[in-house]
Write a protein that holds these residues in place. Structure first.
Motif, PDB file in Angstrom:
ATOM      1  N   ALA A  64     -42.696   1.194  12.877  1.00 16.67           N
ATOM      2  CA  ALA A  64     -43.719   0.074  13.094  1.00 16.67           C
ATOM      3  C   ALA A  64     -44.496   0.358  14.339  1.00 16.67           C
ATOM      4  N   VAL A  65     -43.895   0.831  15.299  1.00 16.45           N
ATOM      5  CA  VAL A  65     -44.613   0.944  16.807  1.00 16.45           C
ATOM      6  C   VAL A  65     -45.979   1.994  16.550  1.00 16.45           C
ATOM      7  N   TYR A  66     -45.752   2.811  15.645  1.00 13.89           N
ATOM      8  CA  TYR A  66     -46.827   3.828  15.434  1.00 13.89           C
ATOM      9  C   TYR A  66     -48.102   3.452  14.479  1.00 13.89           C
ATOM     10  N   VAL A  67     -48.199   2.216  13.745  1.00 14.51           N
ATOM     11  CA  VAL A  67     -49.106   2.103  13.031  1.00 14.51           C
ATOM     12  C   VAL A  67     -49.869   0.950  13.406  1.00 14.51           C
ATOM     13  N   ASP A  68     -51.349   1.162  13.300  1.00  9.70           N
ATOM     14  CA  ASP A  68     -52.164   0.201  13.923  1.00  9.70           C
ATOM     15  C   ASP A  68     -52.302  -0.976  12.938  1.00  9.70           C
ATOM     16  N   PHE A  69     -51.269  -1.557  12.681  1.00 12.75           N
ATOM     17  CA  PHE A  69     -51.302  -2.872  11.911  1.00 12.75           C
ATOM     18  C   PHE A  69     -50.836  -4.034  12.948  1.00 12.75           C
ATOM     19  N   ASN A  70     -50.721  -5.278  12.438  1.00 10.28           N
ATOM     20  CA  ASN A  70     -49.818  -6.128  13.400  1.00 10.28           C
ATOM     21  C   ASN A  70     -48.317  -5.669  12.915  1.00 10.28           C
ATOM     22  N   THR A  71     -47.732  -5.288  14.165  1.00  7.61           N
ATOM     23  CA  THR A  71     -46.279  -4.878  13.894  1.00  7.61           C
ATOM     24  C   THR A  71     -45.422  -5.688  14.679  1.00  7.61           C
ATOM     25  N   ILE A  72     -44.390  -5.883  13.863  1.00  3.88           N
ATOM     26  CA  ILE A  72     -43.323  -6.698  14.875  1.00  3.88           C
ATOM     27  C   ILE A  72     -41.857  -6.158  14.670  1.00  3.88           C
ATOM     28  N   HIS A  73     -41.486  -5.671  15.660  1.00  2.00           N
ATOM     29  CA  HIS A  73     -39.947  -4.848  15.747  1.00  2.00           C
ATOM     30  C   HIS A  73     -39.069  -6.053  16.055  1.00  2.00           C
ATOM     31  N   THR A  74     -38.205  -6.302  15.071  1.00  2.00           N
ATOM     32  CA  THR A  74     -37.278  -7.552  15.026  1.00  2.00           C
ATOM     33  C   THR A  74     -36.069  -7.323  15.655  1.00  2.00           C
ATOM     34  N   THR A  75     -34.965  -7.810  15.168  1.00  2.00           N
ATOM     35  CA  THR A  75     -33.629  -7.704  15.565  1.00  2.00           C
ATOM     36  C   THR A  75     -32.942  -7.192  14.175  1.00  2.00           C
ATOM     37  N   HIS A  76     -31.785  -6.437  14.514  1.00  2.00           N
ATOM     38  CA  HIS A  76     -31.280  -5.603  13.475  1.00  2.00           C
ATOM     39  C   HIS A  76     -30.548  -6.688  12.338  1.00  2.00           C
TER      40      HIS A  76
END
Ligand SMILES: Cc1ncc(C[n+]2csc(CCOP(=O)(O)OP(=O)(O)O)c2C)c(N)n1
Ligand code: SF4
Ligand code: SF4
Ligand code: SF4
Ligand SMILES: [Mg+2]
Lengths: 283, 97, 381
Positions: A64-76
């Motif tokens: 997710a961190v690499y793409v230029d969208f709204n990105t949310i890296h959540t919990t497992h």
């Protein structure tokens, strides 16, 4: 095959302030899934601002961190619950979940079946590499019977989940499977999944040579792609095979297409009904 | 159609991004690519490229760009988002309703 | 005092008052899972929110998902909340930590019941105080509020939302079963009579926006997801852009900032009520329903000629140490009654540092602490 969005277009969707190449291993199929996702969004013409990528934890979640969208890296395991909140809060957004097999089927299994049952308008991409990649190669619920992993050094005893059947049973509106070898088909599936209202699930089979392949007789990443090339077969052809020829084959394609409207649409329709002056005081 | 463009294509590999997984080398139908002594993909027979797209679509690191020398793709941008090719359907997304 | 418009009065349960307060504060999203003794909050929300334009009520599959959904809603620009009790509170801890790290404003109401485990589902306790402070892993700041009567349930819920929005942080409102199930008359404040604070949104072009930038208040502005400011949110330790980092200086900067943004506003956050403390030689420190018993006991002690006082804590964390310092100037004895084995008394003792004699009254049998019990200890001096 001549008309595809090449990497020049992909590059426009990558975050220019992130370091590349990304952190994933050489030959990791997850990168191909990301490229395919970008192409599907591109071909649908959805503006970057309207896309929310909600990722779980795992190598898959790191995308997710690499793409230029709204990105949310959540919990497992919890990506779908965050996604449900976002979609309900703002149904206009295209919400796409990126989850690993451990993420979606093990720790997040409950959220997966309920997202499907509820039919929330989210697209779930399950990046199935049959293993816990990030934590070093432990068994996941998608590890095939008999495979060797760090936590099943003598061979996996329990049966693995069939993601497609699981999602079908839970009531998903759209269920499909593709592989990162068959990218064009995968892209088509993803486009359909994003377009269809309600909950859609796409299982993308993506090799993890580092943690799965090496311990299971695939000497190089390329071997794993050859394995995909050999075992995958369209679901239509798969269904024509006699039972005894199906063993070991991986059906790909679209498995479920239902037409229930998304939960968020249902909810807001109910709200409009409740807010109608005439309905006031009604149930 | 694709095949017609043989001899007309340029294949660029960005070595900084290539991790040398070998996927492009193994599956290129025209054997256009090879691995160099640093383990990175290189172009060895560019003239044979038929721009089938396999390498571009399968490079996990987005390190290959294949172009038609005569009509290179111009990436048109709109509000920071590349505009999809002409025929793309700007239809209302089911899920965006 | 300026003449004020008459306020609407209603008879309400503590749990109902929480809903009233939340709606006044602008809450438009509830996600939860039923559990006694908090369920009324959920049920009333289920009836009310769908009838408010844009209001969303969601019953999730569990408390983990409840937290996930309200964090998602918060990131999408909503004022969101959940409510739970003991076991559910335990399940919420991981995502609570996420909300702290991602700086997602939200309100979490925990109606405390007897524990550990399933414990005493229908009996009161105050045994989650330290869990509220330290339940999620890692060094973290947190705001924990409480309420001792039904009116305060309403008022403190508004306060909780305001603090959440002002400081971009989750706020926990700790109630106990007694307060949440007491029914009494409360006043609903009229519009304009209470403060409503909403998060600051960025006022620069998107390309210049850094989601986790240092600011004077330590609180970066926060746009709703999908409003043109594309950025990354993660529970991993991150830099100013929100991207994961391993750099020592960036790790320290982030952790220090999220602590500082709360610590430096202690005067705004630490709320207490001082009841006859000015000359108190014996001072009770209490919160929640126990503070009610304590107030009665203090009155009775005064009637008997004892200089007693009550420091009622409305904010439990960050612990209002300055207010305790103030009473320590006079008090010989501090009495800390609680429905647990001594959770806020740890904080009291930490600040006291041997100055006054600290006496605790602890009930763990699912019964309330009666005024007479507190009075007895006050009279012993
Ligand atoms: C609550 C919790 N438990 C365990 C972990 C450790 N963990 C991180 S990633 C992961 C598994 C990842 O496997 P999968 O979801 O299949 O993703 P992959 O890395 O294979 O893409 C685990 C167990 C965690 N981060 N959080
Ligand atoms: S460990 Fe496996 S899943 Fe993770 S990056 Fe490497 S190849 Fe991919
Ligand atoms: S597929 Fe990409 S990363 Fe792999 S060898 Fe080819 S150019 Fe390099
Ligand atoms: S486009 Fe096709 S032919 Fe050309 S280099 Fe890539 S894989 Fe080979
Ligand atoms: Mg995996």
């Amino acid at each position: 095959m001549s008309k595809f969005a090449g990497n020049e277009i992909i590059h426009q969707y990558l975050r220019h302030n992130k370091k590349f190449p990304h952190v994933l291993c050489a030959g990791c199929g997850h990168g191909i899934v990301l490229g395919t996702l970008i192409r599907s969004i591109h071909s649908l013409g959805i503006p970057k601002d309207d896309v929310v990528v909600v990722a779980g934890i795992g190598c898959s979640g790191r995308l997710a961190v690499y793409v230029d969208f709204n990105t949310i890296h959540t919990t497992h395991g919890r990506a779908l619950s965050f996604a449900t909140g976002i979609k309900m809060a703002n149904p206009r957004l295209n919400v796409i979940c990126l989850m690993g097999d451990g993420d979606a089927l093990s720790i997040g299994g409950n959220h997966l079946i309920h997202a499907a049952r509820r039919n929330i308008g989210v697209t779930a991409l399950v990046l199935n590499n049959n293993i816990y990649g990030m934590t070093g190669g432990q068994s996941s619920p998608a590890t095939p019977e008999g495979a060797t992993t760090m936590t099943n050094p003598y061979g996996q005893l329990d049966k693995s989940f069939d993601t497609v059947e699981l999602a079908r049973g839970a009531g998903a509106n759209f269920v499909a499977r593709g592989t990162v070898f068959h990218v064009n088909r995968l892209e088509k599936i993803m486009v359909q999944a994003i377009e269809r209202p309600g909950f859609s699930l796409v299982e993308a089979i993506t090799p993890c040579h580092t943690q799965f392949g090496r311990k299971n007789k695939y000497k190089s990443p390329v071997d794993m792609y050859n394995w995909l090339k050999k075992t995958a077969i369209t679901v239509e052809r798969y269904n024509e095979l006699p039972e005894n020829k199906r063993e070991g084959r991986l059906p790909i394609g679209v498995f479920v297409e239902r037409d229930r409207i998304g939960f968020e649409e249902q909810y807001y329709a109910m709200q409009r009904q409740l807010l109608k002056p005439a309905a006031k005081g009604g149930k | 159609m694709a095949r017609k463009s043989k001899g007309n294509n340029s294949v660029t590999i960005y070595p900084d991004w290539c991790k040398g997984c070998g996927i492009c080398v193994e599956f290129c139908p025209q054997k256009v690519l090879g691995l160099n002594d640093q383990g990175k993909a290189t172009v060895v027979r560019e003239a044979n490229c038929i721009r089938c797209g396999f390498c571009e679509l399968h490079c996990p690191d987005f390190a290959i760009v294949v172009k038609n020398k005569e009509e290179p793709v111009e990436v048109e941008m709109e509000n920071g988002t590349p505009k999809p090719k002409a025929k793309a359907k700007p239809k209302a997304k089911g899920k965006g309703a | 005092m300026p003449r004020r418009k008459k306020r609407k009065e209603i008879f309400a349960l503590g749990n109902e008052a929480v809903v009233e307060g939340a709606l006044l504060a602008g809450c438009s999203f509830y996600g939860g899972y039923p559990i006694t003794p908090s369920s009324e909050i959920m049920e009333i929300m289920a009836a009310r929110l769908p009838k408010i334009e844009g209001g969303v009520f969601l019953q999730l599959e569990d408390e983990i998902a409840s937290m996930g959904a309200i964090i998602g809603a918060s990131l999408a620009g909503r004022k969101a909340m959940t409510a739970t009790s003991g076991p559910g509170f335990s399940l919420m801890q991981e995502n609570l930590g996420y909300a702290i790290m991602a700086e997602a404003p939200l309100v979490l109401v925990n109606v405390m019941r007897g524990g550990p485990s399933t414990g005493l589902p229908t009996s009161p306790a105050q045994a989650d105080v330290q869990q509220a402070r330290w339940g999620t892993h890692g060094d973290h700041p947190i705001i924990v509020l409480s309420a001792s009567n039904v009116q305060e349930c309403l008022d403190m819920t508004i306060t909780a939302f305001n603090m959440a929005e002002k400081y971009r942080t989750p706020v926990i409102l700790l109630l106990d079963e007694v307060t949440s199930h007491t029914r009494e008359k409360i006043e609903i404040p009229n519009a304009g009579e209470y403060e409503v604070f909403s998060r600051t949104v960025p006022s620069m072009p998107p390309e210049w926006y850094k989601p986790y930038e240092e600011t004077v208040r330590g609180v970066p502005p926060m746009p709703p997801v999908g409003s043109g400011y594309r950025f990354h949110v993660t529970g991993l330790t991150h830099d100013r852009n929100g991207f994961p980092t391993q750099r020592p200086e960036e790790i320290v900067e982030l952790l220090e900032r999220i602590h500082r943004k709360i610590d430096q506003f202690f005067y705004d956050i630490q709320l207490v009520e001082e009841i006859r403390t000015e000359d108190a030689e014996v001072c009770v420190i209490a919160y929640g329903s126990v503070a009610r018993s304590a107030e009665l006991a203090v009155q009775q002690a005064r009637d008997n000629g004892v200089k007693a006082g009550l420091l009622k804590l409305k904010t439990l964390f960050p612990y209002p140490r300055r207010h305790q310092e103030k009473i320590l100037a006079k008090a010989r004895t501090i009495i800390v009654p609680e429905m647990n084995m001594g959770q806020i008394s740890r904080e009291v003792k930490r600040v006291n540092m041997g100055r006054a004699s600290v006496r605790t009254i602890n009930r763990i049998d699912g019964r309330i602490v009666a005024p007479s019990e507190i009075l007895k200890v006050i009279m012993q001096g």
